[in-house]
Every structure is written in C-alpha cells, then in structure tokens.
Design an enzyme around this catalytic site. Structure first.
Site, short mmCIF file in Angstrom:
data_model
loop_
_atom_site.label_atom_id
_atom_site.label_comp_id
_atom_site.label_asym_id
_atom_site.label_seq_id
_atom_site.Cartn_x
_atom_site.Cartn_y
_atom_site.Cartn_z
N ILE A 108 39.00 57.28 101.43
CA ILE A 108 38.47 56.55 102.59
C ILE A 108 39.56 55.73 103.26
CG2 ILE A 108 36.86 54.74 103.30
CD1 ILE A 108 35.00 55.73 101.02
N ASP A 159 49.11 50.36 99.17
CA ASP A 159 48.65 51.22 98.08
C ASP A 159 49.71 51.26 96.98
OD1 ASP A 159 47.18 53.20 96.59
OD2 ASP A 159 46.36 53.94 98.48
N GLY A 218 40.07 50.76 95.72
CA GLY A 218 39.13 50.67 94.61
C GLY A 218 39.35 51.79 93.62
N SER A 262 29.85 49.87 97.28
CA SER A 262 29.37 51.18 96.87
C SER A 262 27.87 51.12 96.65
CB SER A 262 30.05 51.63 95.58
OG SER A 262 29.43 52.80 95.06
N TYR A 265 32.04 49.80 86.90
CA TYR A 265 32.23 50.06 88.34
C TYR A 265 31.11 49.43 89.17
CZ TYR A 265 32.74 52.69 92.70
OH TYR A 265 32.88 53.05 94.03
N LYS A 325 31.13 46.30 92.01
CA LYS A 325 30.67 46.49 93.38
C LYS A 325 29.49 45.59 93.72
CE LYS A 325 33.67 49.60 94.69
NZ LYS A 325 34.68 49.27 95.71
#
Length: 258
Positions: free
Chosen positions: A14, A33, A72, A112, A152, A156
C-alpha cells in the site's frame, strides 16, 4: 502548489502504491522504509524514529503537507507492535510540527479490519499506556503461543483507538489538521501473498475476512482513498476509521456500530 508528503512503508504494498499515485500526480514524496527509500531506517527502533524525523526535516526544510503512516508488519512477534503502533505514533507526533507549517496539513494512518477481530486485552492495555517495554514483553509471551496471531490485531486496535482519541483534540483538529485512519481488508500485497497464493487459501481467508464486494483488493484501491484523505479537499473528516474491506465491517459488525 505542489504538495509534499511523507509515506512510510513506501517500498512495497500500500505504501508503494500510495507513493506512485502521488508522484504520478506531480506531488513530491519522501519515502521511508527499510530499503529502496529516500530514508532507509527501522521504525521499530527509537534510533530509526529519530532518524526519520531528522531526515524529513533535512529533505523538506521542515514543511510537510501530508503524512501517511503506512508502514506495518504482521508477524506474530514483538516487532509488529513496535512498528504498527509505536512507530506509527512516533511518525505522526514527530512530524506534526512540520505539518503546522502547511496551509493544508493532513495525516492518515493505516490500521486494519483485523482490529475488529479478537485481540489480547493485556497487550492493548500496555500499548495504550504508552509502555513500549511492557507491550513488547507481552507480545513476546504471546509469540510463543497460538495466541501470537492476536498481536497484529491488538496493535491495529490500539492505533485505531489512538486516532479516535487524538484527532478531535487541540494538537490535531485544534491545529487544523484532519487526522484519520483506514482499515483495509485483504489487499494483494507482499504481506498477504502467501495467504492468497492459491484459490483454496484465498477462499479460506475470505471465510474469516468476508469481502462480498469484489473480493481481494489491489493496493492502488487503498492508495486512492489515502490520497484523498491526505489531500487538501479533505477539510472535515476527523477521527474516522474508514474500512476499505469489500464489506467485512458491515458483515461482521452489522448494526452494532449504532
């Protein structure tokens, strides 16, 4: 006037789609990154976060129009908490002074739809206290169990709550900065490649993450919404978590949100 944006996680998925979309529109993007970026660093670490803030200042002169906290990971490991929550918050808070110099500042974070699934309440609580050491220790305990899959979603859920709580306050809405989040469903990225590598795996995943509208989405589908949220046209959206999920939220939560 050309806008200047910062996109974390810009080398793949993304983040890469968002960077390419913005650059295709003639905008300036500072990519962050672990590799193939303007700023190569690790947002899981305090050193990486500080380097990101200083690097953005150096490359932009200290003025940024939009921050896209996309970076992420989804490993059943403490690093997921370090990047998905603490790295994202450090990005948004660290770059907020640069946003204040923009005529139309915007900030967006990628959460998410996993935030809607079961989480580890103790991990979420540690994250929300801002106790990174305790949160990483809790994640380390979970990582050795089947419960590692909760890490995870917990990260989120915590970042979604942070956005909801912070966005209406003086630092964001009070300073004229719309702060929002998106919650993607299953998106075709390197993160999900193995999970959707066969029709059988894809079908099994969509049993857990139902996406009745068009199924698995491409990364640029999400990038287009991110670009709008981070653009000057977005003047009044505040503290929203918008699910780009092909209908998962509607199927899983139904009327419970009302």
């Amino acid at each position: 006037m050309t806008r200047t944006s910062v996109v974390t996680g810009s080398a793949s998925g993304i983040g890469k789609a968002t960077r390419e979309l913005l650059e295709g529109r003639g905008e300036r993007v500072v990519g962050v990154d672990l590799h193939d970026a303007d700023l190569t660093l690790d947002l899981a670490t305090a050193e990486g976060r500080a380097a990101m803030v200083e690097g953005v200042r150096r490359l932009t002169g200290g003025t940024v129009d939009a921050v896209f906290a996309v970076a992420g990971i989804s490993l059943p490991a403490p690093a997921t908490v370090a990047v998905n929550y603490f790295g994202a918050v450090a990005t948004l808070e660290g770059l907020r002074p640069y946003l204040l110099r923009s005529a139309a500042p915007r900030a967006v974070v990628v959460s998410s739809m996993a935030a809607l699934h079961p989480v580890d309440d103790d991990l979420v609580a540690a994250i929300e206290r801002g106790d990174e050491a305790a949160a990483l220790n809790r994640a380390e305990l979970l990582a050795g169990e089947p419960a590692g899959q909760l890490i995870y979603g917990s990260s989120k859920k915590a970042i979604s709550r942070w956005v909801r709580r912070q966005a209406p306050g003086a630092a964001w809405a009070g300073a004229g900065i719309p702060l929002n989040a998106i919650g993607p469903g299953v998106i075709a990225t390197p993160m999900t490649a193995e999970m959707i590598s066969t029709e059988e795996k894809r079908a099994a995943l969509l049993e857990v993450v139902p996406m009745p509208l068009n199924g698995v989405a491409a990364a640029d589908t999400v990038a287009r919404l991110l670009a709008w949220l981070g653009g000057a046209e977005n003047t009044h959206l505040c503290g929203q978590v918008i699910y780009v999920d092909g209908g998962s939220d509607a199927v899983l939560r139904g009327d419970s949100v009302w």
